[in-house]
Design a protein around this motif. Structure first.
Motif, PDB file in Angstrom:
ATOM      1  N   LYS A   5      19.220 -19.250 -22.205  1.00 30.80           N
ATOM      2  CA  LYS A   5      18.060 -19.014 -22.612  1.00 30.80           C
ATOM      3  C   LYS A   5      17.477 -17.661 -21.671  1.00 30.80           C
ATOM      4  CE  LYS A   5      17.744 -22.864 -24.593  1.00 30.80           C
ATOM      5  NZ  LYS A   5      18.036 -22.752 -26.178  1.00 30.80           N
ATOM      6  N   SER A  29      17.548 -13.334 -21.749  1.00 29.12           N
ATOM      7  CA  SER A  29      17.142 -11.927 -22.776  1.00 29.12           C
ATOM      8  C   SER A  29      17.626 -10.803 -22.176  1.00 29.12           C
ATOM      9  CB  SER A  29      15.759 -11.973 -23.096  1.00 29.12           C
ATOM     10  OG  SER A  29      14.899 -11.867 -21.764  1.00 29.12           O
ATOM     11  N   ASP A  71      22.094 -16.949 -25.539  1.00 29.81           N
ATOM     12  CA  ASP A  71      21.536 -17.934 -26.222  1.00 29.81           C
ATOM     13  C   ASP A  71      21.600 -19.552 -25.637  1.00 29.81           C
ATOM     14  OD1 ASP A  71      20.836 -16.499 -28.320  1.00 29.81           O
ATOM     15  OD2 ASP A  71      22.278 -16.771 -29.303  1.00 29.81           O
ATOM     16  N   GLN A  72      22.821 -19.499 -24.888  1.00 31.98           N
ATOM     17  CA  GLN A  72      23.254 -20.650 -24.273  1.00 31.98           C
ATOM     18  C   GLN A  72      22.411 -21.025 -23.199  1.00 31.98           C
ATOM     19  OE1 GLN A  72      27.425 -21.117 -23.323  1.00 31.98           O
ATOM     20  NE2 GLN A  72      28.185 -21.113 -25.343  1.00 31.98           N
ATOM     21  N   ARG A 107      25.565 -11.911 -26.273  1.00 32.60           N
ATOM     22  CA  ARG A 107      24.599 -12.652 -27.097  1.00 32.60           C
ATOM     23  C   ARG A 107      24.797 -14.027 -26.903  1.00 32.60           C
ATOM     24  NH1 ARG A 107      25.644  -8.056 -30.289  1.00 32.60           N
ATOM     25  NH2 ARG A 107      27.562  -9.359 -31.304  1.00 32.60           N
ATOM     26  N   LYS A 108      26.116 -14.480 -27.130  1.00 28.60           N
ATOM     27  CA  LYS A 108      26.353 -16.029 -26.949  1.00 28.60           C
ATOM     28  C   LYS A 108      25.960 -16.570 -25.750  1.00 28.60           C
ATOM     29  CE  LYS A 108      30.467 -18.897 -26.206  1.00 28.60           C
ATOM     30  NZ  LYS A 108      31.873 -18.785 -26.139  1.00 28.60           N
TER      31      LYS A 108
END
Length: 451
Positions: A340, A342, A337-338, A333-334
């Motif tokens: 971009k 999915s 996010d970093q 998940r980290k």
């Protein structure tokens, strides 16, 4: 409308497509007429629930294309609830779809009320699973930055919570990469010094000839190049927490000066004459065996006792049963996010590899693996190849409860027999069962006395 309400309908009949759109208008409907369209829609919209007609082109009279579509959907998005819609005389293929992982099946002719009930149940189950995952994640993070599910780590977290408000010098022991600095920061964050500085120094990362001035600071002219007065790291930590990492690498000639500082809570800068009071909490850490260093006269015993008013042993990742995959999921998940991305999770083989690998570099190694995998992954699930773990030997862990129970019983019986020198009566007493029951279990698990 939230993404949780997306319903993907895979159906090639235009009439049924319109009927479904009208009948399920409370959902955000996405229509696909064949496998390529279905997979494209799956990647784009990430629906929670899919209805899948098994009779798809190019061979709508056969279920093979529908079953292949089901396999591909579950490979890309294993948590998706797939409801297969079959013909009246197609029960065998419906059962095969269930065996492949479909959530439920419905036989034509379509009754919208019945099908709607199945779809509502699928969405409700998805909602419960998502809520449960959030609760589990909350439970796995007892302290800021620490993800832990195994009993040992939960106990350590509770210890940290207890000692954090106390002014007690703490020694953190553990292999490189186990998260010693993360625990040190957690202690600081839970203390009344949380708003003051947290200053870390790694003794192994600073050359010995610079370490003293780095720690204690220096006065102008103390040595060649000392053109101005400079505070040391200890002074910068005043009011807060001073974290001395890899203290086992602290040069012996500096240990006495550190000991005096811990005892007196005052320092002298290099070239200075006056004592400077410093109010800090001290946390130390090392991956080395300090007792061995003491025996080798490489570490002062009196300093050891000063820094270890409280000692916490952090286990390596290989001893934290179940934690590796939980941590890997959080890291996924980290890095999603970093970068971009999915990516939704791991393939079964990749998850198994993460669980069974020894991780000699501990969490730091796992973090590097997951970061690389997120960057390199081209599908919605991370594979063994993405992790660069193709060549590793990954023995499967039993997830079936029957297999787990049998493995545990076999181990317990063998241990009891060893403790009792293979005396069946004594072994039965140790296990809390009767002799006939033990003989029955010996036969069941093919355990031979004397093995």
């Amino acid at each position: 409308m939230s993404d949780d309400s997306i319903l993907l309908i895979v159906e090639d009949d235009p009439g049924l497509q319109k009927q479904f759109k009208w009948g399920f208008e409370k959902y955000k409907i996405v229509i696909a007429g064949d496998r390529p369209e279905a997979i494209t829609a799956l990647r784009r919209y990430q629906p929670s629930v899919v209805t899948l007609d098994l009779g798809l082109p190019p061979d709508p009279t056969n279920a093979s294309e529908g079953l292949e579509t089901l396999k591909e959907i579950l490979q890309l998005a294993p948590n998706t609830k797939v409801i297969v819609v079959t013909g009246n005389d197609d029960r065998d293929n419906a059962l095969q779809a269930i065996a492949l992982g479909a959530y439920d099946f419905y036989q034509k002719p379509v009754d919208l009320d019945v099908l709607n009930t199945i779809i509502q149940r699928a969405f409700h189950l998805t909602s419960l699973e998502n809520e449960n995952a959030k609760l589990q994640q909350k439970n796995h993070e007892p302290l800021n930055g620490i993800i832990a599910a195994c009993k040992k780590m939960q106990e350590i977290s509770r210890t940290v919570e207890k000692i954090a408000p106390m002014q007690i010098t703490t020694l953190l022991l553990g292999e490189s990469g186990t998260g010693k600095e993360v625990f040190a920061r957690a202690i600081h964050d839970l203390s009344d010094r949380a708003k003051k500085p947290f200053v870390p120094v790694n003794c192994a990362a600073i050359p010995e000839n610079l370490l003293e001035s780095e720690l204690f600071g220096y006065e102008k002219g103390a040595f060649t190049g000392a053109v101005k007065q400079t505070k040391g790291k200890i002074e910068y930590a005043d009011g807060g927490t001073f974290f001395l990492d890899e203290i086992g690498d602290l040069p012996f000639n500096l240990q006495s000066k550190l000991l005096r500082f811990i005892q007196e809570r005052t320092i002298e800068r290099l070239g200075g004459r006056g004592e400077i009071p410093v109010d800090v909490r001290i946390i130390c850490a090392t991956h080395q065996n300090i007792q061995n260093l003491i025996q080798q006269n490489a570490f002062r015993e009196d300093l050891y006792y000063r820094i270890s008013e409280m000692t916490i042993n952090i286990p390596p990742l290989r001893e934290r049963e179940g934690d590796a995959l939980i941590i890997a999921t959080a890291l996924l998940r980290k890095f999603n996010d970093q970068h971009k991305k999915s990516i939704k999770g791991f393939t079964k083989e990749a998850a198994q590899a993460i669980e069974t690998y020894e991780w000699p570099g501990n969490i730091r190694q796992l973090e590097n693996k997951i970061k690389r995998a997120v960057i390199m992954a081209e599908e919605s699930l991370i594979t063994l190849n993405d992790l660069e773990m193709d060549g590793e030997n990954h023995d499967a862990l039993p997830l079936n409860l029957k297999e787990v129970r049998e493995a545990a019983e076999t181990l317990a019986i063998k241990r009891a027999l060893n403790f009792s020198n293979h005396n069946v009566s004594n072994a039965a007493k140790l296990l809390g069962i009767t002799r006939p029951t033990l003989y029955s279990l010996l036969g069941k698990y093919n355990i031979v006395l004397g093995d």
